[in-house]
Design an enzyme around this catalytic site. Structure first.
Site, PDB file in Angstrom:
ATOM      1  N   LYS A 191       5.840 -10.893 -16.772  1.00 40.57           N
ATOM      2  CA  LYS A 191       5.728 -11.145 -15.332  1.00 40.57           C
ATOM      3  C   LYS A 191       4.548 -12.070 -15.026  1.00 40.57           C
ATOM      4  CE  LYS A 191       6.938 -10.123 -11.007  1.00 40.57           C
ATOM      5  NZ  LYS A 191       8.181 -10.753 -10.519  1.00 40.57           N
ATOM      6  N   CYS A 244       0.837  -1.201   0.000  1.00 38.45           N
ATOM      7  CA  CYS A 244       0.000   0.000   0.000  1.00 38.45           C
ATOM      8  C   CYS A 244       0.874   1.253   0.000  1.00 38.45           C
ATOM      9  CB  CYS A 244      -0.866   0.055   1.242  1.00 38.45           C
ATOM     10  SG  CYS A 244      -1.805  -1.428   1.545  1.00 38.45           S
TER      11      CYS A 244
HETATM   12  C1  AGP Z   1      10.764 -16.260 -12.262  1.00 46.10           C
HETATM   13  O1  AGP Z   1      11.815 -15.373 -12.180  1.00 46.10           O
HETATM   14  C2  AGP Z   1       9.900 -16.126 -13.422  1.00 46.10           C
HETATM   15  N1  AGP Z   1       9.503 -14.814 -13.655  1.00 46.10           N
HETATM   16  C3  AGP Z   1       8.852 -17.222 -13.626  1.00 46.10           C
HETATM   17  O2  AGP Z   1       9.483 -18.468 -13.591  1.00 46.10           O
HETATM   18  C4  AGP Z   1       7.639 -17.256 -12.672  1.00 46.10           C
HETATM   19  O3  AGP Z   1       8.022 -17.681 -11.412  1.00 46.10           O
HETATM   20  C5  AGP Z   1       6.559 -18.186 -13.268  1.00 46.10           C
HETATM   21  O4  AGP Z   1       6.136 -17.671 -14.488  1.00 46.10           O
HETATM   22  C6  AGP Z   1       5.398 -18.387 -12.336  1.00 46.10           C
HETATM   23  O5  AGP Z   1       4.785 -17.171 -12.042  1.00 46.10           O
HETATM   24  P1  AGP Z   1       3.808 -17.029 -10.799  1.00 46.10           P
HETATM   25  O6  AGP Z   1       4.603 -17.230  -9.564  1.00 46.10           O
HETATM   26  O7  AGP Z   1       3.236 -15.649 -10.919  1.00 46.10           O
HETATM   27  O8  AGP Z   1       2.763 -18.100 -10.955  1.00 46.10           O
END
Ligand code: AGP
Length: 595
Positions: free
Chosen positions: A590, A2
């Site tokens: 992401k 927040c």
């Molecule tokens: C990690 O650095 C990656 N960006 C990727 O492996 C990520 O953890 C994966 O896509 C799963 O995402 P989430 O944790 O949002 O489910």
């Protein structure tokens, strides 16, 4: 995470545009709801809802809000789903106090029960509302306003910063305990915020507030007092000269580096949160009696599942099956029934692979729990109970702080399942800080030396095996180098043939398994390879590995967690040296909402 902003001015005026702009400048922290309140000596105007800043501000016409004091808050849900009633700021029972917070009040549940028993009007599930009532209860008992806030501080457990104002007054008041809080001093106004970006367009003269301080803001001055004894604290203002971009990254060149350095603080917060959780015991009992227990995730979150499974077996003697979400469907789904429990792990809570597995598992009657950072995400809504990771917004695509908090949460669950004292885990935040300090310069040198290689291995064993996979993923993800994470004992079964002169291989050495790992190290070094060991100080490792990155002494499970920090750091340095942007690696997103 927040964000709060408050302003006190010397005359009644239109404050809406200032509040909207302040909110926009805190959006980088992540949020799901927006709210603003203005006070004019006679009344409070409060407008709030879920949604983006510009949408909510337009819909509720924030721009027309007037007063001599104003508060704006961006909420990132932890207590209570994202909704209008849970959005902040909040009023007290009579509507003559208004306040908002940033952070988590971990005894929110108990406080709400107390407030209800005392006859106060509770409107939401949100802990920001508890902050307001915590002050109100002492005002009702006849305490002076400042004393009421000081007493409330004693009742509110957790990490937070809180701002409050009352209608028949010309001030705002704030307290800080664990979350960021900065005060700005301008001409004809003073302001405060969770972070500098919302203050700097107004003034560059600031005062940084420390934990345990209570602040009173008038339009022309501020006063700092110690919560403990009420004594006035003198602190000279400082002038901030950094650019806005640098300020948003907390002075770090990249969000990834900033987020790596936030790991100790968010670990502290998630441990507080877990200690105060009311849902946890029920979750633990269900795990204890489950026929099969599955930990399900993708990418980094899957590595946390692997680590969780090791911790559950080693600490609590409970077998858990870690599984990549898409593989759960063909391999385990046909065997799942209502006696099984699944923990679905996802930073975003929106990963399609994870949601597919969740939907199918629930259709077969499995009890599904979530472990997610984004509260209000699809995963948190679809599971019977979802534990928050308490990391705030993670901007960089490579997950760092959300991974370590996933691991910390699994460790905490394992301790509770084993009925073991969790006090040992409270050392984790300090050990993380110590690790970052101990490894920083050495890792930077190693990164320069191995940067020329486009092929490497990262090996682990037992509790460090998931960390080896995670370290290798980080290196692949942001340096575009092939780095394979493996069980160290598997290396001799094939990949050893790749070893040539100075070929880099990272060995993450569990403190209790040094003799076994020494064999692997020697198999590499006798063929000219460079064995970079990461582990606790040990003369055998010093004598046999090419070099040793030393970790502080800890239990095997905590030591494994610490080992991921130098690997994150190594990947970061190589990425930057190669001219890549570690925050936004090519081809990646992401949140992966596709199959
Ligand atoms: C990690 O650095 C990656 N960006 C990727 O492996 C990520 O953890 C994966 O896509 C799963 O995402 P989430 O944790 O949002 O489910």
């Amino acid at each position: 995470m927040c964000g709060i902003f408050g302003i006190v001015t010397d005359k009644e005026q239109t404050l809406g545009p200032i509040l909207i702009e302040a909110a926009r400048r805190l959006t980088y922290r992540g949020y799901d709801s927006v709210g603003a309140a203005t006070l004019n000596g006679k009344s409070i105007d409060l407008r709030k809802d879920t949604g983006r800043v510009d949408e909510v501000a337009r819909q509720y016409n924030f721009a027309e809000m007037t007063g001599s004091r104003g508060i704006v808050q961006l909420r990132w849900a932890t207590f209570g789903e994202p909704s209008q009633v849970n959005a902040q700021p909040h009023l007290d029972s009579d509507g003559d106090l208004v306040g908002a917070h940033n952070g988590n009040v971990v005894n929110n549940f108990e406080l709400r029960q107390e407030f209800m028993a005392e006859g106060l009007t509770i409107r939401s599930q949100n802990d920001g509302e508890s902050c307001v009532h915590a002050v109100e209860r002492y005002v009702n008992k006849g305490y002076d306003f400042l004393d009421a806030i000081r007493l409330a501080y004693g009742d509110l457990q957790g990490d937070y910063a809180f701002v409050i104002g009352k209608v028949d007054d010309d001030r705002l008041y704030a307290i800080k305990k664990g979350s960021g809080l900065v005060v700005g001093l301008g001409v004809g106004f003073t302001c405060l915020s969770s972070d500098l970006p919302s203050i700097l367009p107004l003034t560059r003269q600031i005062v940084r507030i420390q934990d345990g301080e209570i602040i009173t803001l008038w339009a022309d001055r501020v006063e700092l007092r110690s919560v403990k004894d009420g004594k006035v604290i003198r602190r000279e203002p400082e002038i901030v000269t950094e650019s806005m971009d640098a300020v948003q990254k907390g002075g770090y060149p990249h969000f990834m580096l900033k987020e790596m350095h936030e790991q100790s603080q968010v670990a502290r917060e998630v441990l507080h949160m877990l200690a105060g959780s009311h849902e946890l015991q029920g979750v633990i009992e269900k795990m204890r009696t489950a026929r099969n227990l599955y930990f399900i995730g993708c990418g980094t979150s899957y590595h946390a599942c692997l680590s969780g499974a090791v911790a559950f077996a080693q600490i609590a003697g409970r077998v858990a099956i870690p599984v990549l979400a898409p593989q759960f469907l063909p391999q385990y789904l046909p065997a799942v029934n209502h006696e099984d429990v699944g923990v679905f792990v996802s930073q975003s809570g929106e990963t399609k692979d994870v949601l597919n597995a969740l939907q199918a598992a629930e259709a077969r009657g499995m009890t599904a729990y979530g472990l997610a950072n984004v509260i209000g995400s699809t995963l948190t809504k679809a599971t019977v109970c979802s534990l928050p990771l308490c990391c705030g917004y993670e901007i960089s695509v490579p997950a760092t702080k959300t991974f370590t908090n996933q691991v910390v949460t699994f460790l905490y669950l394992a301790y509770r399942l084993a009925e073991k004292d969790t006090a040992e885990l409270d050392r984790i935040p300090d050990l993380m800080d110590e690790t970052l300090k101990m490894v920083a310069s050495q890792v930077a040198v190693i990164a320069t030396e191995i940067n020329q290689w486009n092929d490497m291995y990262c090996l682990g064993y037992g509790g460090t095996y998931p960390m080896a996979l995670e370290g290798a993923l980080k290196i692949k993800e942001i340096t575009y180098t092939h780095c394979e994470g493996m069980l160290s004992t598997e290396f001799k079964h094939g990949p050893l043939s790749a070893v040539t002169d100075k070929f880099p291989i990272l060995f993450i050495v569990p403190p209790d398994d040094v003799p076994l790992i020494l064999s692997g190290i020697n198999e590499v070094t006798c063929r000219g390879g460079r064995a970079i060991a990461i582990g606790e100080e040990d003369s055998r490792l010093r004598a046999n590995a090419s070099e040793l990155i030393v970790l502080p002494k800890a239990t095997p499970q905590i030591s494994a967690l610490l080992a991921v920090l130098p690997l994150q750091m190594l990947s970061y340095h190589i990425s930057v040296m190669r001219g890549f942007d570690p925050d936004f690696p090519r081809n990646l997103s992401k949140t992966l909402t596709v199959d």
